[in-house]
Structures are given as C-alpha cells and as structure tokens.
Design an enzyme around this catalytic site. Sequence first.
Site, short mmCIF file in Angstrom:
data_model
loop_
_atom_site.label_atom_id
_atom_site.label_comp_id
_atom_site.label_asym_id
_atom_site.label_seq_id
_atom_site.Cartn_x
_atom_site.Cartn_y
_atom_site.Cartn_z
N ARG A 118 -11.12 -17.88 -18.33
CA ARG A 118 -10.58 -16.95 -19.35
C ARG A 118 -11.25 -15.58 -19.33
O ARG A 118 -11.24 -14.85 -20.33
CB ARG A 118 -10.65 -17.56 -20.74
N LYS A 140 -6.07 -1.94 -14.44
CA LYS A 140 -4.83 -2.66 -14.09
C LYS A 140 -5.14 -3.58 -12.92
O LYS A 140 -5.64 -3.12 -11.88
CB LYS A 140 -3.73 -1.67 -13.68
N GLU A 182 -2.09 10.74 -4.50
CA GLU A 182 -2.49 10.45 -5.89
C GLU A 182 -3.42 11.56 -6.42
O GLU A 182 -3.42 11.86 -7.61
CB GLU A 182 -3.19 9.08 -5.98
N LYS A 224 -8.25 10.73 -14.53
CA LYS A 224 -7.68 9.42 -14.86
C LYS A 224 -8.38 8.83 -16.07
O LYS A 224 -7.74 8.26 -16.96
CB LYS A 224 -7.77 8.46 -13.65
N GLU A 234 -1.27 1.52 -21.76
CA GLU A 234 0.00 2.18 -21.45
C GLU A 234 1.07 1.96 -22.52
O GLU A 234 2.18 1.51 -22.22
CB GLU A 234 0.52 1.76 -20.06
N ARG A 238 -0.25 7.10 -20.94
CA ARG A 238 -0.69 6.64 -19.62
C ARG A 238 0.46 6.64 -18.61
O ARG A 238 0.24 6.73 -17.40
CB ARG A 238 -1.34 5.24 -19.71
N ASN A 242 2.38 7.76 -13.66
CA ASN A 242 3.44 7.26 -12.76
C ASN A 242 4.33 8.38 -12.23
O ASN A 242 5.41 8.10 -11.70
CB ASN A 242 4.30 6.22 -13.50
N HIS A 245 6.50 8.00 -9.10
CA HIS A 245 6.50 6.58 -8.72
C HIS A 245 7.88 5.94 -8.81
O HIS A 245 8.18 5.04 -8.03
CB HIS A 245 5.49 5.80 -9.57
N HIS A 249 9.05 4.27 -5.63
CA HIS A 249 9.31 2.84 -5.47
C HIS A 249 10.71 2.62 -4.90
O HIS A 249 10.92 1.68 -4.12
CB HIS A 249 9.17 2.11 -6.82
N HIS A 262 2.61 3.60 0.16
CA HIS A 262 2.84 3.92 -1.25
C HIS A 262 2.61 5.43 -1.52
O HIS A 262 3.45 6.10 -2.13
CB HIS A 262 1.91 3.06 -2.10
P1 NAD Z 1 -5.09 -1.36 1.04
O1 NAD Z 1 -6.00 -2.02 0.09
O2 NAD Z 1 -4.05 -2.19 1.71
O3 NAD Z 1 -5.95 -0.58 2.13
C1 NAD Z 1 -5.28 0.13 3.16
C2 NAD Z 1 -5.82 -0.29 4.55
O4 NAD Z 1 -7.09 0.32 4.75
C3 NAD Z 1 -6.04 -1.79 4.69
O5 NAD Z 1 -5.71 -2.18 6.00
C4 NAD Z 1 -7.55 -1.93 4.47
O6 NAD Z 1 -8.11 -3.09 5.07
C5 NAD Z 1 -8.05 -0.68 5.15
N1 NAD Z 1 -9.33 -0.18 4.70
C6 NAD Z 1 -9.83 -0.19 3.43
N2 NAD Z 1 -10.98 0.48 3.39
C7 NAD Z 1 -11.24 0.91 4.64
C8 NAD Z 1 -12.29 1.67 5.23
N3 NAD Z 1 -13.27 2.20 4.49
N4 NAD Z 1 -12.26 1.91 6.55
C9 NAD Z 1 -11.23 1.42 7.31
N5 NAD Z 1 -10.18 0.73 6.82
C10 NAD Z 1 -10.20 0.47 5.49
O7 NAD Z 1 -4.29 -0.16 0.32
P2 NAD Z 1 -4.69 0.91 -0.78
O8 NAD Z 1 -3.87 2.10 -0.48
O9 NAD Z 1 -6.15 1.06 -0.91
O10 NAD Z 1 -4.18 0.24 -2.13
C11 NAD Z 1 -2.82 -0.08 -2.32
C12 NAD Z 1 -2.73 -1.14 -3.38
O11 NAD Z 1 -3.27 -0.63 -4.59
C13 NAD Z 1 -1.30 -1.58 -3.69
O12 NAD Z 1 -1.26 -2.99 -3.78
C14 NAD Z 1 -1.03 -0.95 -5.04
O13 NAD Z 1 -0.11 -1.70 -5.81
C15 NAD Z 1 -2.38 -0.95 -5.66
N6 NAD Z 1 -2.59 0.08 -6.69
C16 NAD Z 1 -3.13 -0.33 -7.87
C17 NAD Z 1 -3.38 0.59 -8.86
C18 NAD Z 1 -4.04 0.15 -10.13
O14 NAD Z 1 -4.11 0.95 -11.07
N7 NAD Z 1 -4.55 -1.06 -10.19
C19 NAD Z 1 -3.07 1.95 -8.67
C20 NAD Z 1 -2.53 2.33 -7.44
C21 NAD Z 1 -2.29 1.38 -6.46
N1 GLY Z 2 -1.93 3.87 -11.34
C1 GLY Z 2 -1.36 4.02 -12.64
C2 GLY Z 2 -2.25 3.55 -13.75
O1 GLY Z 2 -3.36 3.14 -13.53
O2 GLY Z 2 -1.82 3.57 -14.87
#
Ligand code: NAD
Ligand code: GLY
Length: 365
Positions: A118, A140, A182, A224, A234, A238, A242, A245, A249, A262
């Site tokens: 939990r 998130k 971003e 942020k 949100e 907040r 987006n 987005h 999307h 993305h």
């Molecule tokens: P990712 O985590 O897939 O990383 C991109 C690639 O880079 C992967 O192949 C990873 O292994 C590689 N990588 C990571 N760090 C590295 C480094 N230092 N050197 C070499 N390679 C490296 O993608 P991302 O763009 O980091 O994140 C996308 C994800 O984040 C999506 O799932 C999206 O939905 C999520 N997201 C979440 C939020 C949130 O608020 N929680 C906001 C935006 C995006």
């Molecule tokens: N990436 C959008 C949020 O964190 O609200």
Amino acid sequence: MKTIHLDLGERGYPIFIGENLLDRRDLVAPCIRGHQVLVVSNETVAPLYLDPVLQAFDGYQCGTLVLPDGEQYKTLKTLNTIFDTLLELHFDRKCTLVALGGGVVGDITGFAAACYQRGVDFIQIPTTLLAQVDSSVGGKTGVNHPLGKNMIGAFHQPRCVIADIKVLDTLDDRQFSAGLAEVIKYGLIQDAEFFCWLEENMERLLARDTDALIHTVHRSCQDKADVVRADEKESGIRAILNMGHTFGHAIETGVGYGRWLHGEAVATGMLMAADLSHRLGWLSEKDIARIDNLIDKACLPTRAPADLQSDQFLELMAVDKKVSGGQIYLVLPRAIGESVVCADYDPAMLKQTLEAHLAVGSGVN
Ligand code: NAD
Ligand code: GLY
C-alpha cells in the site's frame, strides 16, 4: 549542484541537479527510512550506471532488478516482476525503490512503489533529458494497458530526484532532441524569458554544454514544480503541461507506436496548437515563426505526418482527452509564455489547422 525543493507539505522533496551525483550517499541517505533498497533499471542503462549508484547504497541490504528496455515493457506483467523480486527478498514496508533510467523505468518503478504494501518510498534517478525535465518530477506513475497508454497508475511522489547531467553524454541525439520538446514546452506555456534563452542557446544545448544543460534542467524542473505545487493531482492548472499532447498523441497513435518518439509528436503538436491559436487571433505570424524556428533548431519535426487524414486525426484526438459538449479540450498558447485550457474555440478553425498541417506533411519517416 543546484537544489529545488518541491513543496507539497509532507510529500515535498528535493530535486538535485548537477554533475557526478550518482554515487552521492549524502543525497540519498536522508530519504531512506529502513535498511532495504531495490534498484530497478533496464538492460541499456544498468551496464552504464548501475555500479556508481550501488556505491551510494553501500551498507544497505541492496537488491537490483534489470528490466527489458522499451515502452512495450511498461506493462502490468513487468510490474509484477518488481513485486516478485520485492517479495522474494522479503522487503518490508520501510523499503525504498530506486528508479534508474528514463521515463519508462521511472513510471513503472514509481507505480510499484505506490502499490507495494500500500505504498513505500522511492527515489528517482532519471537518465534521459525527458525524464530529468519532466517525468521524474510531479509524481505521475503508471503502466500502459493494451487499450490505452498510461491508463493504469497512481499519483505517488518520490522522496528525492537526482538529475546527473553527465549521464546525458551517452544518450543518442534523437532521444536528446525528444527531451528538448518538453523543455521548449515550458517556455511556451509559462516562461517567455526561458523561451528567449532557448532561442539564444540552442546550439550550446545541442553540443551538450554542461552549464547550458544544468540551467535547462534546473529551469524546467522549477517551472514544472511551480505547476505541480499549485495543482498536484491535475484538477485544473496542471493540464497546461499537456500543451501539444492531444495533437501529439493523435500523431503517435495514428502512425503506429514507435515510429515517432513522444517528444517529436509533442513538438509538432505544439505547432498545431500555435496555428489554432493564431487563427483565434492570439498569436502573431511572427510568434508562429519563432516557435517553428526553435523547434526546427532543436532538430525536431515541424510538420505532421503526410499519411493521416483530418477526420481520422480528429477521431484520435477525441479519444485522447476530455470532451466537453462534443468539443475537445486543448491547451493553447495565448502568447509566447502564456497558455489556457480551452474548449470554446470554433471547431471549423481546428479543422482548418489540421488540414493546413496534414496537407503539408513530412515530419519523421
Ligand atoms: P525511455 O525511458 O524509453 O528512454 C529512452 C531510451 O533511452 C531507452 O532505450 C533507454 O534505455 C535509453 N536510455 C535512458 N537513459 C540513457 C542514457 N543515459 N544513455 C543511453 N541510453 C539511455 O523514454 P523516455 O523518453 O525517457 O520516457 C518516456 C516515457 O515517459 C513514456 O512512457 C511516457 O509515458 C513517460 N512520461 C511520463 C511522464 C510523467 O509525468 N510521469 C511525463 C512524460 C513522459
Ligand atoms: N507530464 C505532464 C504532467 O506531469 O502533468
């Protein structure tokens, strides 16, 4: 090192930004309540950065779990492997999870922490630019469902975020640019001064100049944090995070997941939002040219995919976000550095925006 404190009362936490922070025990120790730590990473990042991170946790009962790399593994099935590991290691409610990786590892590990017994503590060590400026901050967490991206999740804030900009040295150029989308977003939605700074310093950023990177990650996290502090879950403001987005999307889904990153889709989505804003009389031609130039300078696509039709695009947009009286909510720039969440625009203008962008096409192949 720079520190931002995201003030959320008892859920508040520090965001540390600097160089060579991975083995800094003094940063993580105050965030750990028990003596058990599980570091979760993936098969790409672990060989690069797991060793120094483990040094920071020397003296704790420390387990590691290396996940497969890719958005396709951000699933309930992978999540369950984290629970399996925690249970096999007999981890208790005072354990701490550590997410070492990009947004995928961060989101899934954070969600595991939100659910295990939990709710247990977790620490974010983001290793992509996107994760450092966006996903590691704000709480998130979640996984994808076959019927929708990020559809299973929870708000669960980390105990701290450690953004070591040296790890960005190994990130490939395309992923780096995706993170810049971003960054540009913060300038466009709420920070005109940062937008100007990015216009003047994009070459330094692309060359991964240390000072420019630290400034960028710091300013983005500050922007942020201001929004999250005002509206943690949100219920209102907040949503401005987006920007681009809903269009983005639709692009990601329309062309098939994986073809556009993305951040690439968000970049083009911001230009589509800006176009609609211009039609509403808010942004000038000059503003549009500035946004287009900055996105182009960041090596991001400025044109939508050529193979999507406007009716199909509208349907995809309607699936993505809330609809009010048949109208899709959109985040639109009122000016560079100011944005609104808006549903009362003329739908004919949205159609004109889609037709103008989809007719030109090109983007990512
Ligand atoms: P990712 O985590 O897939 O990383 C991109 C690639 O880079 C992967 O192949 C990873 O292994 C590689 N990588 C990571 N760090 C590295 C480094 N230092 N050197 C070499 N390679 C490296 O993608 P991302 O763009 O980091 O994140 C996308 C994800 O984040 C999506 O799932 C999206 O939905 C999520 N997201 C979440 C939020 C949130 O608020 N929680 C906001 C935006 C995006
Ligand atoms: N990436 C959008 C949020 O964190 O609200």
